[in-house]
Design a protein around this motif. Structure first.
Motif, PDB file in Angstrom:
ATOM      1  N   GLN A  37       0.615  -1.556   0.814  1.00 50.02           N
ATOM      2  CA  GLN A  37       0.020  -0.223   0.877  1.00 50.02           C
ATOM      3  C   GLN A  37      -1.402  -0.297   0.362  1.00 50.02           C
ATOM      4  O   GLN A  37      -1.648  -0.719  -0.773  1.00 50.02           O
ATOM      5  CB  GLN A  37       0.827   0.765   0.023  1.00 50.02           C
ATOM      6  CG  GLN A  37       0.286   2.175   0.065  1.00 50.02           C
ATOM      7  CD  GLN A  37       1.108   3.134  -0.756  1.00 50.02           C
ATOM      8  OE1 GLN A  37       2.052   2.743  -1.434  1.00 50.02           O
ATOM      9  NE2 GLN A  37       0.758   4.404  -0.694  1.00 50.02           N
ATOM     10  N   MET A  88      -0.894  -3.008  -3.268  1.00 51.26           N
ATOM     11  CA  MET A  88       0.414  -2.558  -3.730  1.00 51.26           C
ATOM     12  C   MET A  88       1.436  -3.047  -2.716  1.00 51.26           C
ATOM     13  O   MET A  88       1.265  -2.820  -1.507  1.00 51.26           O
ATOM     14  CB  MET A  88       0.458  -1.040  -3.824  1.00 51.26           C
ATOM     15  CG  MET A  88       1.845  -0.459  -4.082  1.00 51.26           C
ATOM     16  SD  MET A  88       2.488  -0.837  -5.710  1.00 51.26           S
ATOM     17  CE  MET A  88       1.607   0.380  -6.676  1.00 51.26           C
ATOM     18  N   LEU A  90       5.368  -2.921  -1.494  1.00 53.03           N
ATOM     19  CA  LEU A  90       6.585  -2.127  -1.567  1.00 53.03           C
ATOM     20  C   LEU A  90       7.703  -2.823  -0.812  1.00 53.03           C
ATOM     21  O   LEU A  90       7.514  -3.272   0.322  1.00 53.03           O
ATOM     22  CB  LEU A  90       6.367  -0.741  -0.972  1.00 53.03           C
ATOM     23  CG  LEU A  90       5.350   0.169  -1.670  1.00 53.03           C
ATOM     24  CD1 LEU A  90       5.204   1.472  -0.899  1.00 53.03           C
ATOM     25  CD2 LEU A  90       5.765   0.440  -3.091  1.00 53.03           C
ATOM     26  N   ARG A 113       2.034  -3.835  -8.115  1.00 57.24           N
ATOM     27  CA  ARG A 113       0.579  -3.828  -7.955  1.00 57.24           C
ATOM     28  C   ARG A 113       0.075  -5.233  -8.243  1.00 57.24           C
ATOM     29  O   ARG A 113       0.093  -5.677  -9.390  1.00 57.24           O
ATOM     30  CB  ARG A 113      -0.052  -2.833  -8.911  1.00 57.24           C
ATOM     31  CG  ARG A 113      -1.571  -2.929  -9.024  1.00 57.24           C
ATOM     32  CD  ARG A 113      -2.285  -2.479  -7.787  1.00 57.24           C
ATOM     33  NE  ARG A 113      -2.127  -1.052  -7.535  1.00 57.24           N
ATOM     34  CZ  ARG A 113      -2.561  -0.444  -6.460  1.00 57.24           C
ATOM     35  NH1 ARG A 113      -3.173  -1.126  -5.507  1.00 57.24           N
ATOM     36  NH2 ARG A 113      -2.392   0.841  -6.301  1.00 57.24           N
TER      37      ARG A 113
ATOM     38  N   ARG B  43       4.968   6.344  -7.951  1.00 61.98           N
ATOM     39  CA  ARG B  43       4.938   5.391  -6.849  1.00 61.98           C
ATOM     40  C   ARG B  43       6.249   5.112  -6.140  1.00 61.98           C
ATOM     41  O   ARG B  43       6.265   4.389  -5.199  1.00 61.98           O
ATOM     42  CB  ARG B  43       4.330   4.049  -7.278  1.00 61.98           C
ATOM     43  CG  ARG B  43       3.026   4.132  -8.008  1.00 61.98           C
ATOM     44  CD  ARG B  43       1.984   4.820  -7.199  1.00 61.98           C
ATOM     45  NE  ARG B  43       1.302   3.933  -6.281  1.00 61.98           N
ATOM     46  CZ  ARG B  43       0.268   4.279  -5.538  1.00 61.98           C
ATOM     47  NH1 ARG B  43      -0.178   5.505  -5.584  1.00 61.98           N
ATOM     48  NH2 ARG B  43      -0.302   3.418  -4.734  1.00 61.98           N
ATOM     49  N   PHE B  91       3.940  10.759   3.593  1.00 63.32           N
ATOM     50  CA  PHE B  91       3.811   9.903   4.764  1.00 63.32           C
ATOM     51  C   PHE B  91       4.752  10.378   5.861  1.00 63.32           C
ATOM     52  O   PHE B  91       5.930  10.643   5.619  1.00 63.32           O
ATOM     53  CB  PHE B  91       4.174   8.453   4.420  1.00 63.32           C
ATOM     54  CG  PHE B  91       3.197   7.776   3.500  1.00 63.32           C
ATOM     55  CD1 PHE B  91       3.395   7.773   2.134  1.00 63.32           C
ATOM     56  CD2 PHE B  91       2.079   7.137   4.019  1.00 63.32           C
ATOM     57  CE1 PHE B  91       2.495   7.141   1.288  1.00 63.32           C
ATOM     58  CE2 PHE B  91       1.174   6.497   3.180  1.00 63.32           C
ATOM     59  CZ  PHE B  91       1.384   6.512   1.813  1.00 63.32           C
TER      60      PHE B  91
END
Lengths: 117, 117
Positions: A37, A88, A90, A113, B43, B91
């Motif tokens: 991201q 980042m 995910l 991160r 997050r 999103f």
């Protein structure tokens, strides 16, 4: 509740280092995903896996590899980290694939991160 | 290939008011799913609402509802009675439902929603 965990929330690595990002899910999901991201770019799929030892490239696989030796664990590997891989990351998992997909919600981990200096 | 477009990078809403977040998508498929995901400042991404393309009725989840316009390829999210906890990045995402399709999601770039007290 489904739980997706990632090994680190924050990671700092040097250019050229080999980096492992680990993801574990506890709900016996078949599918697992790695996204990165970046601001203004949204989420972009790096790799995904629909079964143990199976993997498919996503939209931006260059510079990455993955490993899925066990159903619950999906690892993202940066063979030689570069500064443009600062981002980042995910991880996500989902139960099924294909037509059943109404239940095919993706569950996300908290993210890692990564900073490459 | 499918694309998802969120043209507004940021929006702001007064607490208790209603806000609509826009999303358009492009696909040649007739059967698919659409999702809105929320990513709070902590997050962890969570699913807000989903819509199956073959269903004409718009999905609703408490204060969250969608306006799904299949012909226009539009999928907007309406948040009613906005709360401070709604502040997050949102999103929009697309997933194919055709036979044999995998569980890949295509995400938009996201929109940052702030809620003014």
């Amino acid at each position: 509740d489904v739980k997706v965990t990632q090994s680190s929330r924050y990671l700092v690595k040097r250019t050229g280092e080999k980096v492992f990002l680990e993801c574990v899910q506890d709900m016996d999901h078949e599918n697992m995903f790695w996204y990165r991201q970046d601001p203004g770019l949204g989420l972009r799929l790096i790799y995904f896996s629909y079964d143990v030892k199976m993997k498919e490239k996503g939209d931006i696989p260059e510079g990455y590899s993955v490993s899925r030796e066990k159903k619950e664990r999906f690892s993202l590997i940066l063979e030689s980290a570069s500064t443009n891989q600062t981002s980042m990351y995910l991880c996500a998992s989902s139960l099924t694939s294909g037509r059943v997909g109404a239940l095919d919600e993706q569950y996300f981990g908290p993210g890692t991160r990564l900073t490459v200096t | 290939a499918q694309t998802v477009t969120q043209s507004q990078p940021e929006m702001s809403v007064q607490e208790a008011e209603t806000v609509t977040l826009s999303c358009t998508y492009d696909t040649s498929e007739s059967d698919y799913y659409l999702f809105w995901y929320k990513q709070p400042p902590s997050r962890q991404m969570i699913l807000v609402i989903r819509q199956e393309a073959y269903k004409q009725q718009n999905a609703t989840e408490n204060r969250f509802s969608v306006n799904f316009q299949k012909a226009a390829k539009s999928f907007s999210l309406k948040i009613s009675d906005s709360q401070l906890g709604d502040a997050a990045m949102y999103f929009c995402a697309y997933r194919s439902a055709r036979a044999g399709a995998n569980s890949k999601l295509t995400f938009g770039k996201g929109i940052t929603l702030s809620v003014r007290p």
